[in-house]
Design a protein around this motif. Sequence first.
Motif, mmCIF file in Angstrom:
data_model
loop_
_atom_site.group_PDB
_atom_site.id
_atom_site.type_symbol
_atom_site.label_atom_id
_atom_site.label_comp_id
_atom_site.label_asym_id
_atom_site.label_seq_id
_atom_site.Cartn_x
_atom_site.Cartn_y
_atom_site.Cartn_z
ATOM 1 N N VAL A 89 0.835 -1.277 -0.142
ATOM 2 C CA VAL A 89 0.055 0.194 -0.078
ATOM 3 C C VAL A 89 0.831 1.295 0.168
ATOM 4 O O VAL A 89 1.686 1.563 0.874
ATOM 5 N N TYR A 90 0.833 1.873 -1.144
ATOM 6 C CA TYR A 90 1.842 3.205 -1.384
ATOM 7 C C TYR A 90 3.239 2.695 -1.100
ATOM 8 O O TYR A 90 4.040 3.327 -0.132
ATOM 9 N N GLU B 230 -5.260 5.328 4.386
ATOM 10 C CA GLU B 230 -5.594 4.190 3.531
ATOM 11 C C GLU B 230 -5.029 2.997 4.250
ATOM 12 O O GLU B 230 -5.661 1.949 4.075
ATOM 13 N N GLU B 231 -3.726 3.081 4.641
ATOM 14 C CA GLU B 231 -3.149 1.696 5.125
ATOM 15 C C GLU B 231 -3.817 1.384 6.405
ATOM 16 O O GLU B 231 -4.352 0.273 6.382
ATOM 17 N N GLU C 153 -6.992 2.193 7.029
ATOM 18 C CA GLU C 153 -8.356 1.267 6.580
ATOM 19 C C GLU C 153 -8.193 0.043 6.041
ATOM 20 O O GLU C 153 -8.867 -0.943 6.126
ATOM 21 N N TYR C 154 -7.225 -0.110 5.052
ATOM 22 C CA TYR C 154 -7.041 -1.558 4.812
ATOM 23 C C TYR C 154 -6.670 -2.419 5.890
ATOM 24 O O TYR C 154 -7.228 -3.795 5.770
ATOM 25 N N GLU D 271 -17.107 10.481 0.991
ATOM 26 C CA GLU D 271 -15.998 10.026 1.719
ATOM 27 C C GLU D 271 -16.013 10.266 3.185
ATOM 28 O O GLU D 271 -15.361 9.285 3.601
ATOM 29 N N THR E 46 -15.410 6.406 4.243
ATOM 30 C CA THR E 46 -14.025 6.261 4.380
ATOM 31 C C THR E 46 -13.369 7.145 5.404
ATOM 32 O O THR E 46 -14.461 7.822 5.993
ATOM 33 N N GLN F 287 -11.263 9.298 4.769
ATOM 34 C CA GLN F 287 -10.419 10.437 3.851
ATOM 35 C C GLN F 287 -10.975 11.695 3.761
ATOM 36 O O GLN F 287 -10.344 12.702 3.376
#
Length: 264
Positions: A7-8, A26-27, A29-30, A128, A132, A134
Motif C-alpha cells: 500500500v503506497y 489508507e493503510e 483502513e486496509y 468520503e 472512508t 479520507q
Amino acid sequence: MAETPKVYNQEINLDNLDLERSYTLEEFEYINSRLKNYTLEINGHPVNLFELDKNGKLVLMPQTPCCREQVVAEIAAQLRNWNVQTQQGGGVTTSQGGFNFVIDYQSVIRAPDVAFIPQNMVLQLTDEQAWTFQGAPFTPIFLVEVADIGEDTDNSKFKEADKRFKEELIIQSTVVQLGWLIDPQHKRIYIYRRDRKCSNPRWGDISGENGLPGFMLDMSLIDRIIDPPPPALASQEARQINCPDCNNTFNSKHEFIKHYEKIH
C-alpha cells in the motif's frame, strides 16, 4: 501465511505488523478491513480492531469479553430504539464505528463503544466521510465507553479512561456534548459534559439530557445482563402488552416494539 500487499509502496504483513512506524489513513483502513475476517494476537491478546493516534501509530483494541459486549449492545439497542421511535433520523454506531477526531491539529481515529450523530450531521456527510476516513474530520455529539475501571478514581484504569474523555473525546476540536463512562462490573457511572466537571451519579437510569431529548437509558435491562434472573422468574414476569394505538396485543417487548416502529 497472511497476504502481504503493498500500500503506497510499503509492505503490510498482518502476521508481523510494525507498531512502531506511522501508517497513512489508507493503510489504516486496509488493515482494519482485513481484520474483519482475521484475528491477530499481540502480547497474548486477540485483536480485531485498531485505532490511530495523532502520529499515525496503530493503537490496538483488544477483543471485548462477552458480558461487557452485551452491555454495549444493550445500550446501542436502546439508543437505536429511541432514534427510531422519536424519528430523530440520526446515526448510531458501536465499537467498530470509527470517527476522525482532531487532536493537536492531527487526525486521530477513535472508535467509542457507542456513539450518536444527529440527523443534520448525517445529511451533511459526503461519501468520503460516510464510507472512508479520507473526508473532513467529524465526531459524534454523544458517546459511551464501557470498561472495567475499578471501584474508585485512584487506580490507573480509571485515570487512563478519564484522560481519554478529557484530552481526546470531549475537547475544543470535537462536537461531543455528552459522554458516559460505564463500568457494569463495579456498577459505576461517570458523566462527562462539555466545559463541566465529571459527575458520578448513583447506579440507575441515565438521561440523555438536551442532546438526546427524551432518551433515558434503562439500567434495569443492563442489570439483567450483570445478574441474569432465574428462568422461572423471567417467565413469571412475561405479560401481554397492549398497543396504545390499536387493538393488537403482544407477548414480548420485542414484538411490540417491532410492531410499533413498523405500523405507527
